[in-house]
Design a protein around this motif. Structure first.
Motif, mmCIF file in Angstrom:
data_model
loop_
_atom_site.group_PDB
_atom_site.id
_atom_site.type_symbol
_atom_site.label_atom_id
_atom_site.label_comp_id
_atom_site.label_asym_id
_atom_site.label_seq_id
_atom_site.Cartn_x
_atom_site.Cartn_y
_atom_site.Cartn_z
ATOM 1 N N LEU A 197 0.828 -1.207 0.000
ATOM 2 C CA LEU A 197 0.000 0.000 0.000
ATOM 3 C C LEU A 197 0.864 1.260 0.000
ATOM 4 C CD1 LEU A 197 -2.791 -1.050 2.540
ATOM 5 C CD2 LEU A 197 -2.954 -0.963 0.049
ATOM 6 N N ARG A 198 1.944 1.214 0.753
ATOM 7 C CA ARG A 198 2.881 2.342 0.776
ATOM 8 C C ARG A 198 3.446 2.603 -0.627
ATOM 9 N NH1 ARG A 198 4.301 6.570 3.820
ATOM 10 N NH2 ARG A 198 4.558 7.538 1.811
ATOM 11 N N GLU A 199 3.767 1.527 -1.332
ATOM 12 C CA GLU A 199 4.299 1.660 -2.688
ATOM 13 C C GLU A 199 3.260 2.228 -3.649
ATOM 14 O OE1 GLU A 199 5.775 -2.176 -3.737
ATOM 15 O OE2 GLU A 199 7.621 -1.955 -2.571
ATOM 16 N N GLN A 200 1.984 1.918 -3.414
ATOM 17 C CA GLN A 200 0.942 2.472 -4.261
ATOM 18 C C GLN A 200 0.902 3.998 -4.151
ATOM 19 O OE1 GLN A 200 -1.027 0.502 -6.472
ATOM 20 N NE2 GLN A 200 0.635 -0.850 -5.841
ATOM 21 N N ALA A 201 1.077 4.519 -2.948
ATOM 22 C CA ALA A 201 1.133 5.975 -2.766
ATOM 23 C C ALA A 201 2.371 6.545 -3.442
ATOM 24 C CB ALA A 201 1.124 6.318 -1.280
ATOM 25 N N GLN A 202 3.491 5.864 -3.317
ATOM 26 C CA GLN A 202 4.718 6.332 -3.952
ATOM 27 C C GLN A 202 4.608 6.321 -5.469
ATOM 28 O OE1 GLN A 202 7.450 3.599 -2.117
ATOM 29 N NE2 GLN A 202 7.843 4.942 -0.357
ATOM 30 N N ALA A 203 3.762 5.416 -6.006
ATOM 31 C CA ALA A 203 3.560 5.336 -7.448
ATOM 32 C C ALA A 203 2.537 6.351 -7.948
ATOM 33 C CB ALA A 203 3.117 3.925 -7.833
#
Length: 249
Positions: A197-203
């Protein structure tokens, strides 16, 4: 992990969320229950926000209003510049299909569909290309690559939760709303999902996670705390943002 999960075929564009003076009241017999009380909340694009609070604080109501699953009793909600409080049924249907994706606390999987078919359904509804291949890839990202042909009743609660998360990611929608996404998961899998989920925000997505677990709020860009339907604090984690690997619960 692949930061492009759920973004292939559509730009991962963040979406601003604005709530102004939002209230939600319910009638229970002769009593009026206030679930949200005059909430002002503004979330920038490309943010990872944790909404923290005990049961009954208004967290799920807030998520349902943002996702146009419920309507406010007062106030205004704008997402990506669209005033969804003034939108008609067709506009809201399109908004739910193309803008927001949910991870429900109760999973909401179709019992007659396999894990792969449940995730593919989400991708199909959102108009994604190669929905079947995308569904298989996303299930692999949440650690269920060997369970794609299993039906929900053949999966544990934690596995069902991961299918629900994969379905939300596979839509590629720019706003991701997750209601207690680690509630049925063991610690190791929960950390994996939070990292995803953290990576989704970073993307580029706007990600809101509702939880009662204060430890999870340490990985957020911003923590919004609710109590009795009101925002009682709003800001970055008090000790600074932690890496997912630092979490313990």
């Amino acid at each position: 992990m692949n930061t492009a999960v759920g973004t292939a075929g559509r730009a991962a564009t963040g979406t601003r969320i604005d709530l102004d003076g939002v209230c939600r009241r319910y009638r229970v017999g002769q009593t009026t229950v206030t679930a949200l009380d005059d909430v002002d909340l503004h979330v920038d694009e490309n943010a990872f926000v944790v909404v923290l609070g005990p049961s009954g604080s208004g967290k799920t109501t807030l998520l349902n209003l943002m996702g146009a699953l419920d309507a406010p009793s007062a106030g205004r909600i704008r997402i990506a510049g669209q005033d969804i409080t003034a939108a008609g049924p067709r506009e809201l249907q399109r908004f739910r299909r193309r803008t927001v994706s949910f991870v429900f606390q109760s999973f909401n999987l179709f019992p007659g569909l396999t894990a792969l078919e449940n995730v593919q359904f989400g991708a199909d509804v959102a108009g994604r290309q190669d929905a079947g291949g995308l569904a298989a890839d996303t299930l692999g990202q949440v650690g269920l690559g060997d369970r794609v042909r299993h039906f929900p009743h053949e999966l544990s609660g934690g596995e069902q939760q991961r299918v629900a998360i994969a379905r939300a990611l596979a839509t590629g929608n720019p706003v991701l709303l997750a209601d207690e996404p680690t509630g049925e998961l063991d610690f190791r899998t929960g950390v994996q999902i939070l990292g995803l989920l953290r990576e989704q925000a970073q993307a580029g997505k706007t990600v809101l996670v509702v939880t009662h677990n204060r430890e999870i709020s340490r990985v957020a860009d911003r923590v919004v705390e609710l109590s009795s339907g009101r925002v009682v604090s709003d800001g970055p984690p008090s000790a600074g943002r932690a890496d997912v690997s630092e979490l313990r619960w």
